[in-house]
Design an enzyme around this catalytic site. Sequence first.
Site, PDB file in Angstrom:
ATOM      1  N   GLY A 530       0.817  -1.197   0.000  1.00 43.26           N
ATOM      2  CA  GLY A 530       0.000   0.000   0.000  1.00 43.26           C
ATOM      3  C   GLY A 530       0.850   1.246   0.000  1.00 43.26           C
ATOM      4  N   ASP A 641      12.502  -9.889   2.174  1.00 42.95           N
ATOM      5  CA  ASP A 641      12.665  -8.757   1.254  1.00 42.95           C
ATOM      6  C   ASP A 641      13.691  -7.765   1.794  1.00 42.95           C
ATOM      7  OD1 ASP A 641      12.281  -7.327  -1.042  1.00 42.95           O
ATOM      8  OD2 ASP A 641      10.416  -6.374  -0.406  1.00 42.95           O
TER       9      ASP A 641
END
Length: 880
Positions: A530, A641
């Site tokens: 987001g 990540d």
Amino acid sequence: MGLGGGFLAVLFPTFFVFPLVVSAASYSEYIYPNFTATNFKFIDNQGAFLFSRNGSFKVAIFNPQGKANYYLCVIHVASTTIVWSANDAAISSSGRMDLTPKGITLTDEQGNLKWSTPSSLRSPVSRLLLSEMGNLVLLDRFNVSLWESFRHPTDTIVIGQQLRREGAMFSAAVSGVDLATGDYSLALTDSDAILQWQGQEYWKLSMDAKAYRNSNYVIDLMEVNGTGLFLYGLNGSKIVIQVILSPSDFRIAKLDSSGKFVVSSFSGSTGTGTQEFVGPVDGCQVPFVCGRIGLCTGGTATNGPRCSCPQGFQGQVDQGGCVPSNGYSLPLASACNSANNGSQLNSSRISYLSLGYGTDYFSTDFYDPVKYGVKLSACQELCTEDCSCVGIFFENSSGSCYSLDNDLGSIISSTTGDGDMVGYIKALVADSSDINKFNNQGQGKEFPVTALVLLPVTGFFLVIVALGFVWWRRGRLYQNKDRKLRHARSISSGDLDAFYIPGLPQRFDYEELEVATDNFKTQIGSGGFGSVYIGTLPDKTTVAVKKIINLGVQGKKDFCTEIAVIGNIHHVNLVKLRGFCAQGRQRLLVYEYMNRGSLDKTLFGAGPVLEWQERFEIALGTARGLAYLHSGCEQKIIHCDVKPENILLHDHFQAKISDFGLSKLLSSEQSSLFTTMRGTRGYLAPEWLTNAAISEKTDVYSFGMVLLELVSGRKNCSIRSQQSHSLENNSNSGGGQSSSSSTSGLIYFPLLALEMHEQGRYLELADPRLEGRVTNEDVEKLVRVALCCAHEEPVLRPNMVTIVGMLEGSIPLSEPRVESLNFLRFYGRRFTEASTIGEENDHSNINLLYPQAYTCATTSTCESPACFSYISSQEVSGPR
């Protein structure tokens, strides 16, 4: 004879009992419960009732400088230095100290409690000890310490005492006579000792020329000893920063009431002290040295600061500071409150009084501007809209706008007067309503109004009517907002109160976060989870609010369970989750705000170059954070990540990992994109492509790729710079064949790092912008660690705990296994082949020729088709 003897027998005890009431004998080392002391009772010893065994320290109900304020103090006898005091609120000479089995209490003459040790001690007090080092200790019957003054310092530490980072700090007294807590404080951070004024930093130990940084461990404690001042890490076993001083038997470190941190030594019993270390050296760097808006000039150790009022201001700098002349008053930030949001101030009456060029303020060296690249008018407008803003400093060359909030300190004057910085103080055209308003709030005394500008009667009446209408409109708006907020809270309560999950962080309502972010006005990042917005909570804390989309966890309870896990993970190198929102279909996370942004912007951007020491500290901090996620948590967390975009930087380039633990929040649709990869290409471990088990060693590989980028200062797949051409030429001239070299202008840096490792030419890998400010050994350490992390077989990669040890130096560096790094040669060749063919074919077939998982992530500096991303990095990774 009998009569005389009887008379003397009666008189003798009376004669000697009376003095005991006036002046009792003091005690050595110990006193026992049901003991009472007053200054009057021990007046012959200047209120002292307990001495240490060696006589170096005493405990007294003492009045500093012979004034009327009395405090319970521990005093160094030879120098009469107060090294600890108990009560903030002074008592009179009739106040008393009582030692009971429950602890120590201090009361005034009316019996009102002024101070006490904790009321819930583990066991009853057996005795009170004053040690030979000056430590006041409550002991139980087994000689176990129940409470110690050393663990509750006031403004001083002595030899043998440690100031620990966790939850410990000390504050200066208001003055030499008033020992109440003042506005100056000293605290330990992870990497330094800092001085603060009203919570604002104005000095740190590492910036002093006498301070030497010895290592990069997280700081645990500070102490003074016979050889100097030291900050230690690894629970006191490693020196982080040291200030070496002349040998001394007794030394104290004190934050005095003037705001200076002073280390002094005392020799023998003469009490003569020598100041060995003072910070800051420049007295004008002390925030309140000349009072409010006082202009400080000079400030060197030889001359000392000289104080005056700036042009357009008047007053006595030694009596609180300066105030505006010519009909202006100062709006008080303390009049600002959440109920009216500063509505006391009429913006049409706000003006800015210039302090002129060549002025500066202490906070501009320690805090980032609130805005970059703006005009002066925009900077003033920002201050006008913020009722807590009391002034600004503006740097013309960069358009940097610095806000002065809540209270004003002294102004620093440049001797040349031709600086690029200019200051402005926010002021009001004064009228009688301001006087009444501030007097009613008990604040008119701070800034006396020197002149009034009276409005005509008609104009005054119109202003009152206009203000009344604005007030009515604001009242209606706040009623509506309050009604919506109550409604939202009732919905939220109904959603979440039906179940209970232990350990949840603070829950916010959606309306609260709307207000905090100004309706999500300023976006500071975006990604697969987001968007991220900057916000300000009611307590003025700046936060980053992440609005999550593509949510995979459908139920609020499942979402909250995951958030409870993340919210309970606390480490200095992990971004802290402040709270969350789960209301209706909205899912938001509230994080601490990292004011220096992400590592990629600092490392690859056009700003000032990161020095090698800063790069090393970032690498070490990141490694510590990952080690905690992998082995220090109750549940092992694999980040999946790790990349520069997810390494955020705070003050002093302290590294903190973000977006850990969020992989479980991906939607099923989004997860389908990651059947072969989850993370960002360029940092993905080989096992993502082979369907091998994903473990914490996947993060280790990504960390190794980040290390190489820290070394080179560029993306691992990037346009070749002139330096790369020279590397190629040097390699070829030496008879070596560099498969990473090509005429295409692109380079795969991990392969170049492997080749330079094989040749022992580490220094040539360093960022050329460092211009020789790094050694071959420094680069070798990071490159060898990085290559060990990049081994193709996960089992050969070290774990993060071992990596931390290698970086810190407590574990020897491992030797990379070249046979497990040969896959880099394959990827390097494919990279250059794909870039060459892509150029020849107008860049149309690049994705068919380059391994999908190892194309470079899209960046703002990527100009080559070889950096094209099959799926954009923002789709794959979390928000920045």
